[in-house]
Design an enzyme around this catalytic site. Structure first.
Site, mmCIF file in Angstrom:
data_model
loop_
_atom_site.group_PDB
_atom_site.id
_atom_site.type_symbol
_atom_site.label_atom_id
_atom_site.label_comp_id
_atom_site.label_asym_id
_atom_site.label_seq_id
_atom_site.Cartn_x
_atom_site.Cartn_y
_atom_site.Cartn_z
ATOM 1 N N THR A 234 -56.200 63.924 -138.022
ATOM 2 C CA THR A 234 -57.293 64.442 -138.850
ATOM 3 C C THR A 234 -57.133 63.961 -140.287
ATOM 4 O O THR A 234 -56.008 63.745 -140.735
ATOM 5 C CB THR A 234 -57.227 65.984 -138.814
ATOM 6 O OG1 THR A 234 -57.616 66.385 -137.507
ATOM 7 C CG2 THR A 234 -58.124 66.653 -139.835
ATOM 8 N N VAL A 263 -64.099 73.842 -130.767
ATOM 9 C CA VAL A 263 -64.149 73.481 -132.185
ATOM 10 C C VAL A 263 -62.833 73.924 -132.813
ATOM 11 O O VAL A 263 -62.382 75.048 -132.571
ATOM 12 C CB VAL A 263 -65.341 74.170 -132.891
ATOM 13 C CG1 VAL A 263 -65.308 73.899 -134.385
ATOM 14 C CG2 VAL A 263 -66.657 73.699 -132.287
ATOM 15 N N GLY A 264 -62.224 73.063 -133.598
ATOM 16 C CA GLY A 264 -60.940 73.393 -134.232
ATOM 17 C C GLY A 264 -61.129 74.039 -135.593
ATOM 18 O O GLY A 264 -62.201 74.569 -135.924
ATOM 19 N N THR A 284 -54.319 70.159 -141.473
ATOM 20 C CA THR A 284 -54.266 69.355 -140.252
ATOM 21 C C THR A 284 -53.196 69.912 -139.337
ATOM 22 O O THR A 284 -52.109 70.263 -139.799
ATOM 23 C CB THR A 284 -53.987 67.873 -140.553
ATOM 24 O OG1 THR A 284 -53.769 67.210 -139.296
ATOM 25 C CG2 THR A 284 -52.770 67.661 -141.438
HETATM 26 N N1 ASP Z 1 -56.842 70.434 -136.830
HETATM 27 C C1 ASP Z 1 -57.530 69.563 -135.921
HETATM 28 C C2 ASP Z 1 -58.115 70.366 -134.817
HETATM 29 O O1 ASP Z 1 -57.453 71.242 -134.312
HETATM 30 C C3 ASP Z 1 -56.654 68.537 -135.317
HETATM 31 C C4 ASP Z 1 -55.794 67.790 -136.284
HETATM 32 O O2 ASP Z 1 -55.534 68.230 -137.379
HETATM 33 O O3 ASP Z 1 -55.363 66.712 -135.909
HETATM 34 O O4 ASP Z 1 -59.224 70.081 -134.423
#
Ligand code: ASP
Length: 367
Positions: A234, A263-264, A284
């Site tokens: 991310t 959805v994150g 992230t």
């Molecule tokens: N935080 C992001 C999610 O969970 C993933 C990431 O940070 O790589 O969608």
């Protein structure tokens, strides 16, 4: 302080020289304003994802590519700030550079969902007004961060998802692409590996509703493996501009093999992205944990209510609260004085920053 007084002297020397030459009238107000503005602190920090990043994972060539793209993203945002531009424009500029690179899990390099699609999430927030814009599950927008900005600037809403977000995108002056634009072989292979592992783990059916306890455990383990394997990626940026305004932005493809419209944290205001008058944060990591811990807001709340220094507040959330929950990842944050902190609890985080003293960092591993 030293920088302030040096610049203060700089302004008065301009005045003195001008007086001596008797050309005070010719020293434009704009030039003096520009000199004065430079005494205000500016700062920026960016990330390109946190996770299991070991020296042995990256060839020297790949590491050089990551560092070069981080530097390019950092410099594009910093150039905006140096020219007196807004923190919002700076974070958007930095994030767009990383969205256009296949290296990161955002825009061009986004990971694949279980159904073989690239579903993109992003958010942006203006700390000076608490205005925010976010989108989730979009498949046709080249730079999701710019769509999030349009939601903030040109719609009455904060968060738009899926088909509705895409309908809104079609009304805006932003670049749309065929979903095939987001297909990269590296991300496709990551999905194939995970699908194989999932099959071997015995997850049943598309919904998993008929799973027994063991199968459910296997699926969860496979999902946890997902978190390790896709190395996150991310991207995000936070900035302080010369007017003292803070902003935060985050953009992601989410997690490989995600399904059911998952959805994150990235587009969830207060979880993966938050900014107010004192603090701006972009996160992230394994998003489910970041949502549950309300990571970005919690850090800013500590700064605001407990009066904790930024680094202390961020460390308490990333290295204590999240660790206790089992949430892996990191954050970048900047405060209204231009202090920057970049804590993570994983083995690495792609990151770069320039703080109020002009100190520049570009780093990947823990050391
Ligand atoms: N935080 C992001 C999610 O969970 C993933 C990431 O940070 O790589 O969608």
């Amino acid at each position: 302080m030293m920088r302030l007084s040096l610049l203060g002297n700089g302004v008065s020397s301009i005045m003195n020289v001008a007086r001596m030459l008797g050309v005070l009238a010719m020293v434009s107000t704009a030039a003096l304003a520009a000199a004065a503005d430079q005494s205000a602190p500016i700062a920026i920090a960016i990330h390109g994802g946190a996770g299991t990043i070991l020296r042995s994972d990256l060839t020297p060539e790949l590491e050089a590519q990551y560092r070069a793209t981080l530097a390019q993203a950092l410099d594009s945002g910093y150039a905006v700030l140096k020219a007196g531009g807004s923190s919002l424009d700076a974070v958007e500029a930095s994030v767009r550079v990383m969205e256009d690179s296949p290296l990161f899990n955002a825009g061009k390099g986004a990971v694949f969902s279980h159904d073989g699609k690239n579903e993109l999430d992003a958010a942006i927030m203006d700390g000076s007004t608490l205005a925010a814009g976010a989108i989730a599950g979009v498949t046709i927008v080249k730079n999701p961060i710019t769509l999030a900005r349009r939601v903030m600037d040109s719609s009455p809403h904060v968060l738009l998802i899926g088909a509705g977000a895409e309908a809104f995108a079609r009304t805006q002056p932003i670049e749309l692409v065929d979903p095939a634009y987001f297909h990269t072989e590296r991300r496709w292979q990551q999905l194939q590996i995970l699908l194989e592992k999932e099959k071997a783990g015995g997850a049943k059916g598309a919904t998993g509703l008929s799973e027994d306890a063991d199968q459910s455990k296997a699926r969860k383990q496979s999902y946890h493996f997902t978190a390790q394997e896709n190395r996150f990626g991310t991207v995000g940026a936070v900035a302080l501009d010369s007017k003292g305004h803070l902003a935060a932005a985050t953009s992601t493809g989410g997690m490989t093999n995600k399904r059911w419209g998952r959805v994150g944290d990235a587009p969830v205001i207060g979880a993966g992205t938050y900014a107010n008058a004192l603090c701006a944060v972009s996160a992230t990591g394994h998003g489910e944990y970041f949502i549950r811990a309300a990571v970005a807001h919690d850090i800013c709340a500590r700064v605001e209510y407990l009066k904790q220094p930024l680094a202390e507040a961020a460390s308490a959330v990333v290295k204590d609260k999240l660790v206790k929950l089992g949430g892996e990842g990191g954050i970048i944050a900047v405060d209204a004085q231009g202090n920057v902190t970049l804590p993570f609890n994983s083995t690495g985080m792609y990151r770069a920053s320039i703080n109020q003293k002009g100190e520049r960092v570009i780093a990947i591993y823990a050391d």
